[in-house]
Design an enzyme around this catalytic site. Structure first.
Site, PDB file in Angstrom:
ATOM      1  N   GLU A 138      -2.197   2.150  -3.814  1.00  0.00           N
ATOM      2  CA  GLU A 138      -1.803   0.971  -4.587  1.00  0.00           C
ATOM      3  C   GLU A 138      -1.956  -0.272  -3.709  1.00  0.00           C
ATOM      4  OE1 GLU A 138       2.252  -0.497  -6.951  1.00  0.00           O
ATOM      5  OE2 GLU A 138       2.401   0.713  -5.136  1.00  0.00           O
TER       6      GLU A 138
ATOM      7  N   CYS B  64       3.027   4.525  -7.728  1.00  0.00           N
ATOM      8  CA  CYS B  64       4.263   4.188  -7.033  1.00  0.00           C
ATOM      9  C   CYS B  64       5.494   4.819  -7.673  1.00  0.00           C
ATOM     10  CB  CYS B  64       4.403   2.668  -6.944  1.00  0.00           C
ATOM     11  SG  CYS B  64       5.560   2.121  -5.646  1.00  0.00           S
TER      12      CYS B  64
ATOM     13  N   LYS C  13      -0.638   0.704 -14.778  1.00  0.00           N
ATOM     14  CA  LYS C  13       0.727   1.220 -14.619  1.00  0.00           C
ATOM     15  C   LYS C  13       1.541   1.040 -15.894  1.00  0.00           C
ATOM     16  CE  LYS C  13       4.601   1.002 -11.348  1.00  0.00           C
ATOM     17  NZ  LYS C  13       5.122   0.331 -10.126  1.00  0.00           N
TER      18      LYS C  13
END
Length: 546
Positions: free
Chosen positions: A290, A403, A353
């Site tokens: 990321e 994440c 995301k």
């Protein structure tokens, strides 16, 4: 007619009614409970203290008034979450850290209240103590995993078991089943200690229940060692992780965007040289973390050029973690995009995301928060994606998870049900610390077991590594260093029961917890009614006021 003399009244020797532990004992126990739960989690990793923490918390609130049960549970929660979440202050400051910690502690307080409420039930049926304890912990975690603003699952009991036997249960009921087993073991320890304790020496207590609770605790703690885990598939793909590192840790990470991108390009070029020299295997795909290109390569030609050069040299597609700008100023997307040699970005293979973090990646209730401080406008508005994270290259289908999304059950499961052969967690830990990175890796380990898929974590600064379907970590990197790792990953595998069942085990346990709460109501009413009638026989042979 003969008058009988009045019978003399029968005198019942009163034994003190069951009482909670003295507050001067219960309060330190609540503090110790929070500490035990904290050090059970990474980076400390004393997983066996999780059941102990559960038992201490349960003992502190048993038989207390509801308000006291909430307060002691809240104290245990603060002791757990304030140090556990200290890394959130590095990026957002002390106020969001405190607000988040207090919010998570409230859920612990509510669970303490619930335990106090059902005290009459477990006093009457001691065998139910492990069951009720497991159900309540699952319910508490299910609540805070979802609320407020989508929830924050950090610090779940299941995430403390990365080195514990209970991790293997994830393949059968996911993280909720692992939490249930750990909490139920704590409930059995509590019942064992409470049963063995003799405040009234004149009362002889049978050893059978004591031995029974000891066996239950041992079975829940060690028994999962006998449980098999899923085996991965026989086909393999060679996957490389590039951890480029950053010039400096901390908040100025965003000011180093080009340097971070160059580090990941340099790491990939070094790998290409190793492959060309025959010292390393040719990868089928390369995973960057990321924010490895915090410069939007779809809009910035310089960024696109250096990424293309790296892909051409390594002769493999690169999954690039990037931030995509939108046509609306201030709106961004946190994405993974597949970048092919020669042809460049594949716009059909982009994952955005789905679960941005509130107060860090977007600001809920921005207009209201602005009345408190104008610093809310420093938080950009990250848009959420609307599709499952499937990245399909020629060699492997990857379930992409970005994440903190690894903490959420449904996001990881969705990639597996959509066809992921392995899953990759792209993360950026540059604004946090090593403790947060290792807590995240523990979640990756659980997910690999849960879904029977090999996994990897790719971080800008560490910790990066590969994980097998048994939860073991392979070829992990250090923290705040540059690293390149290559491994043959086994693709696919059997579909676990946890994957097939999804959230239903958790929902069933929540429903049973509600039943336990409702079942305690008539017992509480009975206790309140009979308290005025004097002492009555208790279930353990003592005399108690109900």
């Amino acid at each position: 007619m003969t008058l009988q003399p009045p019978s003399s009244p029968q005198v019942t020797a009163e034994v003190p009614a069951p009482r909670p532990l003295p507050l001067k004992v219960a309060l330190p126990m609540a503090v110790l409970a929070g500490l035990a739960l904290l050090v059970a989690l990474p980076p400390y990793g004393l997983w066996w203290l999780s059941p102990v923490g559960v038992a201490l918390a349960g003992a502190a609130v048993h038989r207390r008034r509801l308000r006291a049960g909430f307060g002691l549970g809240f104290v245990a929660g603060l002791v757990l979450f304030v140090p556990l979440l200290v890394w959130t202050s590095f990026a957002a400051g002390w106020l969001p850290w405190m607000l988040l910690s207090f919010a998570e502690a409230v859920f612990m307080g509510l669970m303490g209240l619930a335990f106090a409420w059902v005290s009459p039930l477990v006093d009457r049926w001691r065998w139910a103590w492990p069951l009720v304890t497991g159900l309540f912990w699952v319910t508490m975690e299910a609540s805070r995993d979802r609320a407020p603003f989508g929830g924050f699952p950090w610090g779940r009991l299941a995430f403390s078991q990365d080195d514990g036997p209970a991790l293997r249960l994830a393949a059968y009921g996911g993280a909720p089943l692992v939490t249930f087993a750990v909490a139920a073991a704590g409930g059995a320890l509590l019942a064992l200690a409470w049963r063995a304790w003799r405040p009234t020496p004149r009362v002889r207590r049978p050893l059978g229940p004591v031995l029974g609770f000891a066996l239950v605790a041992a079975a829940l703690i060690a028994g999962p060692l006998l449980v098999p885990v899923a085996q991965p598939g026989s086909e393999t793909a060679t996957v490389a992780i590039v951890q480029g590192n950053v010039p400096r840790l901390g908040l100025d990470f965003n000011a180093q965007r080009r340097a971070v991108l160059d580090n990941h390009v340099a790491g990939t070029e070094k790998l290409a040289a190793e492959v060309a020299a025959g010292r390393q295997k040719q990868p089928d795909i390369v995973i960057w973390p990321e924010n490895s290109s915090d410069i939007d390569p779809l809009r910035n030609t310089d960024a696109a050029s250096v990424i293309s050069r790296a892909a051409d040299l390594i002769k493999a597609p690169i999954l690039v973690g990037t931030v995509l700008r939108t046509d609306k100023p201030g709106d961004i997307e946190n994405a993974g995009i597949l970048w092919n040699p020669v042809t460049g970005p594949d716009r059909e293979q982009i994952y955005v995301k789905r679960h941005p973090v509130p107060f860090a990646e977007y600001m809920p209730l921005r207009s209201i928060a602005r009345l408190v401080t104008d610093k809310v406008d420093l938080v950009r508005n990250m848009l959420s994606g609307d599709r499952v994270g499937i990245i399909d290259s020629d060699a492997v289908t990857i379930g992409d998870v970005i994440c903190f999304e690894v903490a959420y059950d449904d996001i990881v499961r969705d990639t597996v049900t959509a066809g992921a052969q392995v899953f990759a967690v792209q993360t950026n830990n540059a604004t946090f610390n090593e403790a947060e990175a290792r807590q995240q890796l523990a979640m990756v380990r659980l997910r690999a077991v849960e879904h029977g898929r090999e996994a990897l974590m790719s971080s800008t600064v560490g910790v990066s590594g590969f994980v097998g379907t048994d939860g073991r970590v392979h070829d992990s990197s250090g923290f705040n260093v540059a690293a390149v790792m290559v491994r043959d990953m086994r693709l696919g595998g059997t579909t676990t029961l946890a994957t097939r069942l999804g959230h239903w085990p958790e929902m069933a346990m929540v429903a049973l917890a509600v039943v336990a709460l409702a079942g305690a109501l008539p017992l509480r009413r009975r206790r309140r009614t009979t308290q005025q009638a004097g002492p009555v026989a208790g279930d353990d042979g003592t005399t108690e006021a109900r």
